[in-house]
Design an enzyme around this catalytic site. Sequence first.
Site, PDB file in Angstrom:
ATOM      1  CG  LEU A  55      -2.045  -1.408   1.329  1.00 51.33           C
ATOM      2  CD1 LEU A  55      -2.445  -1.153   2.786  1.00 51.33           C
ATOM      3  CD2 LEU A  55      -2.546  -1.079   0.047  1.00 51.33           C
ATOM      4  CB  CYS A  57       7.195   1.750   1.243  1.00 50.27           C
ATOM      5  SG  CYS A  57       7.271   1.516  -0.592  1.00 50.27           S
ATOM      6  N   GLY A  58       7.213   4.318   3.732  1.00 51.69           N
ATOM      7  CA  GLY A  58       7.775   5.593   4.017  1.00 51.69           C
ATOM      8  C   GLY A  58       9.184   5.426   4.760  1.00 51.69           C
ATOM      9  N   GLY A  60       9.910   4.427   7.349  1.00 54.67           N
ATOM     10  CA  GLY A  60       9.702   3.623   8.433  1.00 54.67           C
ATOM     11  C   GLY A  60       9.650   2.430   8.169  1.00 54.67           C
ATOM     12  CB  VAL A  63       1.776   0.276   4.880  1.00 59.33           C
ATOM     13  CG1 VAL A  63       0.613   0.037   5.064  1.00 59.33           C
ATOM     14  CG2 VAL A  63       2.684   0.947   5.472  1.00 59.33           C
ATOM     15  CE  LYS A  78       4.794   2.261   9.546  1.00 56.69           C
ATOM     16  NZ  LYS A  78       4.169   4.051   9.904  1.00 56.69           N
ATOM     17  CG  ASP A 169       5.303  13.224   9.790  1.00 59.94           C
ATOM     18  OD1 ASP A 169       5.468  14.508   8.901  1.00 59.94           O
ATOM     19  OD2 ASP A 169       5.793  12.101   9.282  1.00 59.94           O
TER      20      ASP A 169
HETATM   21  P1  ATP Z   1       6.339   7.642   6.166  1.00 58.06           P
HETATM   22  O1  ATP Z   1       7.861   8.004   6.411  1.00 58.06           O
HETATM   23  O2  ATP Z   1       6.957   8.545   4.644  1.00 58.06           O
HETATM   24  O3  ATP Z   1       5.332   9.318   6.495  1.00 58.06           O
HETATM   25  P2  ATP Z   1       6.205   5.361   7.393  1.00 58.06           P
HETATM   26  O4  ATP Z   1       6.891   4.355   7.025  1.00 58.06           O
HETATM   27  O5  ATP Z   1       5.883   6.225   8.174  1.00 58.06           O
HETATM   28  O6  ATP Z   1       5.989   6.371   5.896  1.00 58.06           O
HETATM   29  P3  ATP Z   1       3.088   5.654   6.975  1.00 58.06           P
HETATM   30  O7  ATP Z   1       2.901   6.743   6.505  1.00 58.06           O
HETATM   31  O8  ATP Z   1       2.682   5.121   8.366  1.00 58.06           O
HETATM   32  O9  ATP Z   1       4.466   4.611   6.863  1.00 58.06           O
HETATM   33  O10 ATP Z   1       2.265   4.533   6.000  1.00 58.06           O
HETATM   34  C1  ATP Z   1       2.432   4.545   4.733  1.00 58.06           C
HETATM   35  C2  ATP Z   1       1.771   4.682   3.331  1.00 58.06           C
HETATM   36  O11 ATP Z   1       1.083   3.644   3.363  1.00 58.06           O
HETATM   37  C3  ATP Z   1       1.054   6.000   3.904  1.00 58.06           C
HETATM   38  O12 ATP Z   1       0.992   7.200   3.031  1.00 58.06           O
HETATM   39  C4  ATP Z   1      -0.239   5.361   2.881  1.00 58.06           C
HETATM   40  O13 ATP Z   1      -0.141   5.280   1.725  1.00 58.06           O
HETATM   41  C5  ATP Z   1       0.099   3.674   3.497  1.00 58.06           C
HETATM   42  N1  ATP Z   1      -1.200   3.223   4.851  1.00 58.06           N
HETATM   43  C6  ATP Z   1      -0.746   3.186   5.574  1.00 58.06           C
HETATM   44  N2  ATP Z   1      -1.320   3.071   6.486  1.00 58.06           N
HETATM   45  C7  ATP Z   1      -2.626   2.305   5.640  1.00 58.06           C
HETATM   46  C8  ATP Z   1      -3.911   2.171   6.647  1.00 58.06           C
HETATM   47  N3  ATP Z   1      -4.492   1.650   7.355  1.00 58.06           N
HETATM   48  N4  ATP Z   1      -4.370   1.463   5.833  1.00 58.06           N
HETATM   49  C9  ATP Z   1      -4.243   2.397   3.994  1.00 58.06           C
HETATM   50  N5  ATP Z   1      -3.550   2.404   3.785  1.00 58.06           N
HETATM   51  C10 ATP Z   1      -2.182   2.342   4.779  1.00 58.06           C
END
Ligand code: ATP
Length: 312
Positions: A55, A57-58, A60, A63, A78, A169
Amino acid sequence: MALVRERRQLNLRLPLPPISDRRFSVSSSVTTTTVAATSGCNGISAGDLEKLNVLGCGNGGIVYKVSHKTTSEIYALKTVNGDMDPIFTRQLMREMEILRRTDSPYVVKCHGIFEKPVVGEVSILMEYMDGGTLESLRGGVTEQKLAGFAKQILKGLSYLHALKIVHRDIKPANLLLNSRNEVKIADFGVSKILVRSLDSCNSYVGTCAYMSPERFDSESSGGSSDIYAGDIWSFGLMMLELLVGHFPLLPPGQRPDWATLMCAVCFGEPPRAPEGCSEEFRSFVECCLRKDSSKRWTASQLLAHPFLREDL
Ligand code: ATP
Ligand code: MG
């Protein structure tokens, strides 16, 4: 200035490069992989889940969209791998701690945690939000729709702030949508639970583009700013961005670097809603984007702002 002294720690998480360029190499091999069994949670064990696709990947973690093999219920999972920088595992732990404490229709729900201590993998099982993020709507949101989103997000922020949780954030990519037109706050990787009244939040975590002036430069506020007000600044910027379709502190198309941003946030005038917007929206944005954090409205105050009145 504090930022200049500590610029090496700055996390400038501006527009992410295309997925193929990011540090995670996510290949089709994840498709329909069974999640390795670990300890169960809420009656669901990791072995019950099947990965369907990525879905997002950020910085951290990755997902995945996953399906429960028996119930066919869809969730989001995640995951942070053991071979990642331990900082990301710590972020996920922090996110777990916060999601465990929260229970609100405006915050993404956590169904459980899976840990594989041997390989150092940690995963959070969350409700699946099938409408993507607010990022995809930038520029295509009417004021009326924006007011609907704002109400839900502010209820979420008001709930979190009452629990002494600062998100740190808030940005379009961390607000998730579903097909019921609900919007929920997600991604608590850099959030903080304030324990003592003197706790501060001036560290450079989160996405620098949405950081408030007092978080860029703690000295400007004498180190005593309202720590929750940083979330309101980010929220105000995000509202404006959803309406105008580009990051509001810079001209459209300009790729920001930390120095340009710092100057725009700390030395420039706060951005305003463009001509043609309603007076209510202009005032709403102005109440969120006051440079002096003590004058910025709180989430609860904003919920009573005329822009959010039912009949508008
Ligand atoms: P970043 O560092 O870019 O902020 P991250 O690794 O912290 O990302 P999240 O922001 O929690 O991770 O999730 C990354 C992406 O995954 C989100 O922008 C979204 O597109 C998708 N995502 C996260 N949680 C969900 C969920 N519960 N349902 C659907 N999609 C999700
Ligand atoms: Mg995120």
